[in-house]
Design an enzyme around this catalytic site. Structure first.
Site, mmCIF file in Angstrom:
data_model
loop_
_atom_site.group_PDB
_atom_site.id
_atom_site.type_symbol
_atom_site.label_atom_id
_atom_site.label_comp_id
_atom_site.label_asym_id
_atom_site.label_seq_id
_atom_site.Cartn_x
_atom_site.Cartn_y
_atom_site.Cartn_z
ATOM 1 N N ASN A 192 -12.830 -3.111 2.524
ATOM 2 C CA ASN A 192 -13.735 -1.980 2.674
ATOM 3 C C ASN A 192 -14.703 -1.986 1.501
ATOM 4 O O ASN A 192 -14.307 -2.218 0.360
ATOM 5 C CB ASN A 192 -12.939 -0.670 2.685
ATOM 6 C CG ASN A 192 -12.008 -0.572 3.882
ATOM 7 O OD1 ASN A 192 -12.357 -1.010 4.975
ATOM 8 N ND2 ASN A 192 -10.828 -0.011 3.683
ATOM 9 N N ASP A 215 0.846 -1.196 0.000
ATOM 10 C CA ASP A 215 0.000 0.000 0.000
ATOM 11 C C ASP A 215 0.884 1.250 0.000
ATOM 12 O O ASP A 215 1.894 1.327 0.705
ATOM 13 C CB ASP A 215 -0.908 -0.019 1.235
ATOM 14 C CG ASP A 215 -2.057 0.960 1.126
ATOM 15 O OD1 ASP A 215 -3.209 0.516 1.043
ATOM 16 O OD2 ASP A 215 -1.791 2.193 1.138
ATOM 17 N N GLN A 272 -14.249 2.625 1.340
ATOM 18 C CA GLN A 272 -13.578 2.238 0.092
ATOM 19 C C GLN A 272 -13.238 3.480 -0.717
ATOM 20 O O GLN A 272 -14.087 4.367 -0.902
ATOM 21 C CB GLN A 272 -14.481 1.302 -0.723
ATOM 22 C CG GLN A 272 -13.790 0.753 -1.960
ATOM 23 C CD GLN A 272 -14.617 -0.303 -2.693
ATOM 24 O OE1 GLN A 272 -15.765 -0.593 -2.322
ATOM 25 N NE2 GLN A 272 -14.043 -0.865 -3.733
ATOM 26 N N SER A 273 -11.999 3.557 -1.203
ATOM 27 C CA SER A 273 -11.608 4.713 -2.019
ATOM 28 C C SER A 273 -11.217 4.317 -3.441
ATOM 29 O O SER A 273 -11.265 5.151 -4.344
ATOM 30 C CB SER A 273 -10.458 5.478 -1.348
ATOM 31 O OG SER A 273 -9.336 4.637 -1.172
ATOM 32 N N VAL A 274 -10.816 3.069 -3.648
ATOM 33 C CA VAL A 274 -10.485 2.594 -4.993
ATOM 34 C C VAL A 274 -11.497 1.505 -5.361
ATOM 35 O O VAL A 274 -11.593 0.483 -4.665
ATOM 36 C CB VAL A 274 -9.044 2.044 -5.069
ATOM 37 C CG1 VAL A 274 -8.742 1.529 -6.467
ATOM 38 C CG2 VAL A 274 -8.034 3.121 -4.659
ATOM 39 N N HIS A 309 -7.084 -5.960 2.049
ATOM 40 C CA HIS A 309 -5.944 -5.416 2.784
ATOM 41 C C HIS A 309 -5.385 -6.512 3.692
ATOM 42 O O HIS A 309 -6.149 -7.206 4.383
ATOM 43 C CB HIS A 309 -6.381 -4.267 3.700
ATOM 44 C CG HIS A 309 -6.873 -3.033 3.009
ATOM 45 N ND1 HIS A 309 -6.121 -1.882 2.903
ATOM 46 C CD2 HIS A 309 -8.059 -2.755 2.408
ATOM 47 C CE1 HIS A 309 -6.818 -0.947 2.275
ATOM 48 N NE2 HIS A 309 -8.006 -1.452 1.963
ATOM 49 N N HIS A 351 -10.327 -5.192 -3.427
ATOM 50 C CA HIS A 351 -8.997 -5.505 -2.886
ATOM 51 C C HIS A 351 -9.110 -5.907 -1.434
ATOM 52 O O HIS A 351 -9.947 -5.405 -0.690
ATOM 53 C CB HIS A 351 -8.039 -4.323 -3.043
ATOM 54 C CG HIS A 351 -8.592 -3.018 -2.541
ATOM 55 N ND1 HIS A 351 -9.498 -2.266 -3.256
ATOM 56 C CD2 HIS A 351 -8.358 -2.338 -1.399
ATOM 57 C CE1 HIS A 351 -9.803 -1.170 -2.576
ATOM 58 N NE2 HIS A 351 -9.131 -1.204 -1.441
HETATM 59 P P1 DGP Z 1 -9.612 1.421 0.247
HETATM 60 O O1 DGP Z 1 -9.761 2.665 1.048
HETATM 61 O O2 DGP Z 1 -10.047 0.167 0.986
HETATM 62 O O3 DGP Z 1 -10.255 1.554 -1.126
HETATM 63 O O4 DGP Z 1 -8.036 1.246 0.063
HETATM 64 C C1 DGP Z 1 -7.336 1.774 -1.009
HETATM 65 C C2 DGP Z 1 -5.881 1.718 -0.637
HETATM 66 O O5 DGP Z 1 -5.131 1.836 -1.832
HETATM 67 C C3 DGP Z 1 -5.401 2.819 0.289
HETATM 68 O O6 DGP Z 1 -4.938 2.226 1.496
HETATM 69 C C4 DGP Z 1 -4.267 3.501 -0.446
HETATM 70 C C5 DGP Z 1 -3.946 2.537 -1.565
HETATM 71 N N1 DGP Z 1 -3.565 3.162 -2.820
HETATM 72 C C6 DGP Z 1 -4.260 4.113 -3.506
HETATM 73 N N2 DGP Z 1 -3.616 4.438 -4.634
HETATM 74 C C7 DGP Z 1 -2.503 3.651 -4.675
HETATM 75 C C8 DGP Z 1 -1.437 3.536 -5.614
HETATM 76 O O7 DGP Z 1 -1.379 4.186 -6.641
HETATM 77 N N3 DGP Z 1 -0.473 2.630 -5.306
HETATM 78 C C9 DGP Z 1 -0.490 1.868 -4.171
HETATM 79 N N4 DGP Z 1 0.497 1.005 -3.977
HETATM 80 N N5 DGP Z 1 -1.499 1.952 -3.278
HETATM 81 C C10 DGP Z 1 -2.475 2.850 -3.522
#
Ligand code: DGP
Length: 114
Positions: free
Chosen positions: A87, A31, A94-96, A102, A100
């Protein structure tokens, strides 16, 4: 066609990431904003937006993500335990919007989450 998520770009090797595991069904990478000494995201190659979009046919795939999480936890030396989190949606944090899992470990994690 909708824009690729950052995770799809990582899977497609258009964006760099610290990849720790890769197989025919998923990619796992560290992450970018780690919340614990070990914080790894296990991402299916299949672009499922969220847990809420799972289909019955995805059952084995989701199980595979957890088996990979366990393998990585062993490789990372997380002998005292670890946490897996998915999430889901805005209220779930959830942001992406590419499913996924974690994997967090390497310190004592608190509960409940905020
Ligand atoms: P969530 O909030 O559950 O959707 O987690 C998304 C996670 O993704 C957050 O902990 C940060 C990580 N993240 C976002 N953008 C990138 C990226 O470009 N590269 C990596 N390695 N992680 C990322």
């Amino acid at each position: 066609m909708s824009e690729k998520t950052m995770f799809q770009k990582i899977i497609d090797r258009e964006v760099d990431a610290d990849i720790v595991h890769e197989d025919d069904r998923c990619v796992a990478f560290r992450d970018i904003n780690p919340q614990a000494p070990t914080h790894i995201l296990i991402v299916p190659r299949k672009p499922i937006p969220s847990l809420d979009d799972l289909e019955p046919e995805d059952e084995t795939l989701v199980g595979h993500l957890f088996v990979v999480a366990r393998e990585i936890a062993q490789e990372e030396g997380l002998r005292d335990g670890y946490r897996t989190v998915i999430n889901c949606g805005d209220d779930g944090g959830q942001s992406v919007y590419h499913l996924h899992l974690h994997l967090l470990g390497g310190r004592r994690l608190e509960w409940p989450p905020g």
